[in-house]
Scaffold this motif. Structure first.
Motif, PDB file in Angstrom:
ATOM      1  N   GLU A 310       0.862  -1.188   0.000  1.00 43.00           N
ATOM      2  CA  GLU A 310       0.000   0.000   0.000  1.00 43.00           C
ATOM      3  C   GLU A 310       0.896   1.235   0.000  1.00 43.00           C
ATOM      4  N   ASN A 368      -4.396   5.032  -2.223  1.00 41.43           N
ATOM      5  CA  ASN A 368      -5.610   5.596  -1.621  1.00 41.43           C
ATOM      6  C   ASN A 368      -6.080   6.780  -2.453  1.00 41.43           C
ATOM      7  N   GLU A 400      -7.828   2.287  -3.649  1.00 38.78           N
ATOM      8  CA  GLU A 400      -8.547   2.138  -2.383  1.00 38.78           C
ATOM      9  C   GLU A 400      -9.455   3.336  -2.179  1.00 38.78           C
ATOM     10  N   ASP A 430     -12.009   0.552   1.340  1.00 37.33           N
ATOM     11  CA  ASP A 430     -11.136   0.751   2.500  1.00 37.33           C
ATOM     12  C   ASP A 430     -11.979   1.059   3.745  1.00 37.33           C
ATOM     13  N   LYS A 451     -11.172  -4.032   2.634  1.00 36.18           N
ATOM     14  CA  LYS A 451     -10.100  -3.871   3.621  1.00 36.18           C
ATOM     15  C   LYS A 451     -10.706  -3.636   4.999  1.00 36.18           C
TER      16      LYS A 451
HETATM   17 CA    CA Z   1      -5.875   2.517   2.692  1.00 35.88          CA
END
Ligand code: CA
Ligand code: C2E
Ligand code: CA
Length: 530
Positions: A310, A368, A400, A430, A451
């Protein structure tokens, strides 16, 4: 601006007038007689008659054009407007302002009050006195809307009604100024506490309601208030009185209409810090993202092998202090700076991912994305362009997104989501398990990965019931053919427990903290050699 005190036969005028007219001092007594020094002789008698009438009758409006003398002895036409304030039925003060006719009006034509702001400062005697009371800053709610909907004439009437209601509500030792288009500043420098300020605000509100009613005014407007007392602030300078009252009023307005807020120094300092950080971040973005960096935290698959990482944004201020993303991401979002930084991190992450793929070909990079990027840009086109520029395989990119940023049936969000999926990019939902996780979305959006937020993991590790919820979620997502990533695994013990539900991916300090790209590549290299 001037105040004539009929009862004590005293007169105060703004300091600014002294440089223009031969007035002996900003405060003087023997009002009528002293006026002889600066009023054009032929106009003295009508002025005296007017003052006598105002101080003895129930007339309250004063609006008179006559001549004063300039310092050179030449007559200057002025327009003098004011309102009589009556206390216990006795005309006590005449408060108003004087404009030079012909010259650009320095005072306000709608309210007849002094305009404050810019280089205007408080009358000397008020500024110099110690601040021991309160400041009440009144703002008309949605004046812009009134102007737009009803026209500026009604906007002017609204301002005039507010000014009159304020003047009618003031007590001795309280002064009012008009600032900006829709705000008034009431000063009670010598006395009064928070409750007094609040009562005054309520009195003004009542006066406005009455005024609207008695004059059959069609607009039911309201006012909000920011309150600052001398005990709320340490710096009692004019500058800070203005800033603090402005801040308190802004907070009040954020509550909606017809509301008040008391100044809070901590809250102000926090807002100031956010504001400063916003400026620093803007400079950094403009300076080729100087101070921004990307850290990578590995994701492991069920056999504990590295499957991807990530990308997490980092920012270090020019003075070397590291700022948490929890702090700077919201500022980037509020200022729109998340749009360029969002593009920047996508590119960095793909470049890093490509390097990692030299060792692990199926390596995935997750990035993200904030809701602001979706609502204000065509995210899918941006992603497509960067994929092309870097030469990155879309199947190795995971975007995400959190569900907290969007509202139910947000077509824009869903469209962006679908466009990204159509590019062949993988999508992750997420922060799952925080806020209003809605299984309905899982079915609608069909993310590739769900997630599980660290906070949910932590409670599942502590509490058997929560663990069962996680376990059920695991079954549910498996039924929908979604992969699960559990975040926040910190110890072997955590891992053993989480392994019982067999998530496809695990992420946490146990496998590695977020680190610079070089660390990631070293990890990937060694894992390949194993
Ligand atoms: Ca994240
Ligand atoms: P997130 O997306 O949930 O990222 C995971 C966060 O959990 C990261 O915090 C990571 O360092 C932390 N974490 C991971 N494993 C563990 C663990 O085992 N224990 C603990 N205590 N923490 C762990 P970080 O890097 O501080 O990021 C915080 C949040 O900032 C992220 O939460 C994400 O919402 C946001 N963020 C970071 N980078 C970006 C970005 O580039 N764009 C956007 N829009 N948001 C970002
Ligand atoms: Ca997360």
């Amino acid at each position: 601006m001037y105040i004539a005190d009929f009862v004590n036969d005293r007169y105060h005028i703004s300091e600014a007038a002294l440089s223009r007219f031969p007035i002996p001092s900003a405060t003087f007594s023997d009002v009528v007689k002293t006026h002889e020094q600066f009023v054009y002789a032929a106009d003295l008698v009508p002025l005296q008659e007017e003052l006598i009438e105002l101080s003895t009758s129930d007339r309250t409006d004063h609006n008179m054009q006559y001549r004063w003398l300039g310092k050179d002895g030449q007559p200057i036409w002025i327009n003098c407007r004011g309102k009589v304030v009556t206390i216990d039925g006795v005309p006590t003060y005449l408060i108003g302002c004087i404009n030079e006719i012909g010259a650009k009006p320095k005072a306000d034509n709608q309210s007849g009050l002094l305009r404050l702001g810019g280089s205007n400062s408080l009358p000397q005697e008020i500024a110099a006195s110690e601040f021991n009371g309160f400041v009440l800053r009144i703002g008309v709610d949605d004046l812009r809307g009134i102007n737009a909907k009803n026209g500026t004439r009604d906007g002017d009437t609204t301002i005039a009604f507010t000014a009159e209601s304020i003047l009618a509500s003031l007590s001795e030792g309280q002064y009012v100024y008009r600032i900006d288009g829709d705000e008034f500043l009431i000063l009670s420098m010598k006395e009064g506490n928070f409750d007094d300020a609040l009562n005054l605000y309520r009195t003004i509100r009542t006066a406005i309601v009455q005024k609207i009613r008695t004059s059959n005014y069609k607009i039911l407007f309201t006012v909000s208030a920011g309150i600052v007392t001398s005990t709320d602030i340490e710096d009692c300078s004019f500058d800070f009185i203005m800033k603090s009252s402005q801040h308190a009023l802004a907070i009040a307005k954020s509550y909606g209409k017809n509301a008040y807020a008391r100044f809070d120094l901590d809250q102000y300092n926090f807002a100031l810090e956010q504001h400063n950080l916003g400026r620093i971040l803007r400079d950094a973005v403009e300076n080729d993202f100087d101070g921004f960096d990307v850290n990578y935290q590995i994701l492991v698959s069920q056999d504990n092998g590295i499957i991807g990482a990530e990308s997490l944004m980092r920012y270090t201020r020019p003075d070397g202090t590291v700022v948490s993303p929890m702090k700077f991401i919201p500022i980037l979002e509020d200022t729109g700076l998340i749009i360029p930084t969002g593009r920047w991190i996508l590119k960095q992450a793909m470049i890093a991912g490509k390097k990692a793929q030299e060792y692990i070909p199926e390596f995935v990079t997750t990035v993200n994305v904030s809701y602001v990027q979706i609502s204000r840009t065509d995210l899918a086109s941006d992603v497509e362009a960067i994929l092309k520029e870097v030469g990155f395989n879309p199947a190795n990119l995971v975007i995400e997104l959190t569900e907290s940023g969007f509202l139910e049936s947000d077509i824009h969000y869903e469209n962006s989501w679908r466009k990204l999926k159509a590019l062949g990019v993988k999508m992750a939902l997420d922060d799952f398990g925080t806020g209003y996780s809605n299984f309905h979305y899982l079915n609608e959006l069909r993310p590739d990965i769900v997630k599980i937020d660290r906070s949910f993991t932590v409670s599942a590790l502590k509490d058997e019931y929560e663990f069962q919820i996680l376990n059920n979620m695991r079954h549910l997502s498996a039924n929908l053919d979604l992969n699960m990533c559990v975040e926040g695994v910190e110890t072997q013990e955590d891992l053993d427990r989480i392994n019982m539900i067999h998530p496809e991916y695990i992420q946490g300090y146990f496998f590695g903290k977020p680190g610079p790209v070089d660390d990631l590549i070293n990890r990937v290299k060694t894992s390949k050699n194993i």
